[in-house]
Design an enzyme around this catalytic site. Sequence first.
Site, PDB file in Angstrom:
ATOM      1  N   HIS A 122       9.093  -3.291  -3.189  1.00 16.19           N
ATOM      2  CA  HIS A 122       7.707  -3.737  -2.984  1.00 16.19           C
ATOM      3  C   HIS A 122       7.700  -4.781  -1.879  1.00 16.19           C
ATOM      4  O   HIS A 122       8.494  -5.715  -1.885  1.00 16.19           O
ATOM      5  CB  HIS A 122       7.129  -4.352  -4.258  1.00 16.19           C
ATOM      6  CG  HIS A 122       5.747  -4.888  -4.045  1.00 16.19           C
ATOM      7  ND1 HIS A 122       4.639  -4.066  -4.027  1.00 16.19           N
ATOM      8  CD2 HIS A 122       5.299  -6.134  -3.778  1.00 16.19           C
ATOM      9  CE1 HIS A 122       3.564  -4.799  -3.779  1.00 16.19           C
ATOM     10  NE2 HIS A 122       3.935  -6.053  -3.627  1.00 16.19           N
TER      11      HIS A 122
ATOM     12  N   ASP B  18      -5.019  -5.498 -14.496  1.00 16.74           N
ATOM     13  CA  ASP B  18      -4.795  -6.093 -13.173  1.00 16.74           C
ATOM     14  C   ASP B  18      -5.852  -5.646 -12.177  1.00 16.74           C
ATOM     15  O   ASP B  18      -6.322  -6.438 -11.369  1.00 16.74           O
ATOM     16  CB  ASP B  18      -3.399  -5.748 -12.644  1.00 16.74           C
ATOM     17  CG  ASP B  18      -3.238  -6.275 -11.222  1.00 16.74           C
ATOM     18  OD1 ASP B  18      -3.281  -7.511 -11.082  1.00 16.74           O
ATOM     19  OD2 ASP B  18      -3.142  -5.476 -10.276  1.00 16.74           O
TER      20      ASP B  18
ATOM     21  N   ARG C 167     -10.633 -11.947  -8.832  1.00 14.76           N
ATOM     22  CA  ARG C 167      -9.938 -13.007  -8.080  1.00 14.76           C
ATOM     23  C   ARG C 167     -10.330 -12.950  -6.617  1.00 14.76           C
ATOM     24  O   ARG C 167     -10.488 -13.982  -5.955  1.00 14.76           O
ATOM     25  CB  ARG C 167      -8.422 -12.857  -8.228  1.00 14.76           C
ATOM     26  CG  ARG C 167      -7.923 -13.224  -9.626  1.00 14.76           C
ATOM     27  CD  ARG C 167      -6.488 -12.766  -9.826  1.00 14.76           C
ATOM     28  NE  ARG C 167      -5.584 -13.315  -8.834  1.00 14.76           N
ATOM     29  CZ  ARG C 167      -4.500 -12.700  -8.371  1.00 14.76           C
ATOM     30  NH1 ARG C 167      -4.165 -11.494  -8.824  1.00 14.76           N
ATOM     31  NH2 ARG C 167      -3.748 -13.256  -7.473  1.00 14.76           N
TER      32      ARG C 167
ATOM     33  N   SER D 140       0.558 -10.031 -11.203  1.00 12.27           N
ATOM     34  CA  SER D 140      -0.194  -8.875 -10.704  1.00 12.27           C
ATOM     35  C   SER D 140       0.760  -7.837 -10.099  1.00 12.27           C
ATOM     36  O   SER D 140       0.726  -6.647 -10.444  1.00 12.27           O
ATOM     37  CB  SER D 140      -1.202  -9.370  -9.654  1.00 12.27           C
ATOM     38  OG  SER D 140      -1.740  -8.300  -8.931  1.00 12.27           O
TER      39      SER D 140
ATOM     40  N   LYS E  16       2.458  -4.107 -12.222  1.00  9.84           N
ATOM     41  CA  LYS E  16       2.360  -2.735 -11.703  1.00  9.84           C
ATOM     42  C   LYS E  16       3.750  -2.132 -11.486  1.00  9.84           C
ATOM     43  O   LYS E  16       3.975  -0.956 -11.777  1.00  9.84           O
ATOM     44  CB  LYS E  16       1.557  -2.733 -10.396  1.00  9.84           C
ATOM     45  CG  LYS E  16       0.081  -2.998 -10.636  1.00  9.84           C
ATOM     46  CD  LYS E  16      -0.704  -3.189  -9.354  1.00  9.84           C
ATOM     47  CE  LYS E  16      -0.509  -4.549  -8.769  1.00  9.84           C
ATOM     48  NZ  LYS E  16      -1.455  -4.972  -7.754  1.00  9.84           N
TER      49      LYS E  16
HETATM   50  N1  URA Z   1      -0.948  -8.068  -4.275  1.00 14.12           N
HETATM   51  C1  URA Z   1      -1.171  -7.772  -5.565  1.00 14.12           C
HETATM   52  O1  URA Z   1      -0.930  -6.656  -6.006  1.00 14.12           O
HETATM   53  N2  URA Z   1      -1.645  -8.728  -6.369  1.00 14.12           N
HETATM   54  C2  URA Z   1      -1.920  -9.982  -5.945  1.00 14.12           C
HETATM   55  O2  URA Z   1      -2.334 -10.802  -6.721  1.00 14.12           O
HETATM   56  C3  URA Z   1      -1.697 -10.266  -4.592  1.00 14.12           C
HETATM   57  C4  URA Z   1      -1.206  -9.294  -3.779  1.00 14.12           C
END
Ligand code: URA
Length: 428
Positions: free
Chosen positions: A83, A164, A171, A186, A190
């Site tokens: 990621h 999320d 957010r 967050s 995932k």
């Molecule tokens: N990317 C995400 O998936 N979540 C965040 O909070 C910030 C960047």
Amino acid sequence: MQSAVGVITTKRDGGELSEAQIDWVVDAFTRGEVADEQMSALAMAILLRGMTRRETARWTAAMIASGQRMDFTDLPRPTVDKHSTGGVGDKITLPLAPLVAACGAAVPQLSGRGLGHTGGTLDKLEAIPGWQADLSVPRMREILADPRVGAVVCAAGADLAPADKRLYALRDVTGTVESIPLIASSIMSKKIAEGTGALVLDVKVGRGAFMKEFDDARELAAAMVELGTDAGVRTVALLTAMDTPLGRTAGNALEVAESVEVLAGGGPADIVELTVALAREMVAQAGITDIDPADALADGRAMDHWRAMIAAQGGDPDAPLPRAKHTEIVKAPDTGTLTRLDALDIGLAAWRLGAGRARQGDPVQAGAGIEMHAKPGDSVTAGQPLLTLHTDTPETIPAALEGLRDAFSIGSAAEFTPTPLLLDRLAH
Ligand code: URA
């Protein structure tokens, strides 16, 4: 009996949320019982007061539990994913996923579309004629198990950490994105829910990155490594520089073309360096010790897996890529050394030209973006092309040019200080 106001005031007053409070509030928010304004207030309290490691781990687990956790433990190959926190010209997943698959691991990458100046991996791959981002889980499993392919990059389904998705949307509009525990939970909710056995994080630092300061990026990386490790996912993070765009292109089809150059054994040195560095971490995390990814890139095995990976998702790896209808060249105003090329300015200009979207769901132009004909450290001559702007919407060119006015500096060779791409490594 829990109440939203009780959870909000505990955090507002600097208290530590209990596991029962966290489980309840995330679940009740997902079910619509906790209102958006209450969750927004809680997000602000978390941004201001922070969360302990224990709270962040429980928050992450609650977000995973809001949907389905995938499981690929029955695959014949070890799973590992990467990621990136996002950068300009960051097309690394494109050569990396097939390269790691060529080394014998399975790469189950659930990815997103871009928002703002950092492009999304799905947007890039969707520039390839026929390529489909949506896959069923059985099809994903089939591709991962196929030794000729072994990698999928596809859209996350609605059932992957749905808490999320809802929370991130709040957010985004309440000034509460910049909380390290919320960002870490967050991202990691995932990645853990996607079912990978191991994970390598590329945490970007610099002007074109989400995290502008090294110390903040390191704190985020450390929080994510802890979360992954605590959840049984072997996790390593590299901190990498994002002051200058990666490679020589920013924009969807332009970045696909550059990735194919890398898979063909060429391409810009920084892309090759980062791809190989991340691939080495990934294969090590997957427990593969008998192959160096640099060899699999050089001898064409990664290219074979790329072609199979694109075809498995309906794409034609031989089809010509879309090209924008209009181009505009920015010429070097002076002779000398290019001492700076600003990632944020380039990213924003590519976005203005149509490569990115302002709002979720907006379309993007496959051919739009910027080609960089020189990178910092290169000699340039007055009048030579420095940048080529590509767009289907020529009315965007003046604003893009305006945004590029201070995007680069040309000086003497002595004024240029090379900076490393790989800044740090964090493991448990
Ligand atoms: N990317 C995400 O998936 N979540 C965040 O909070 C910030 C960047």
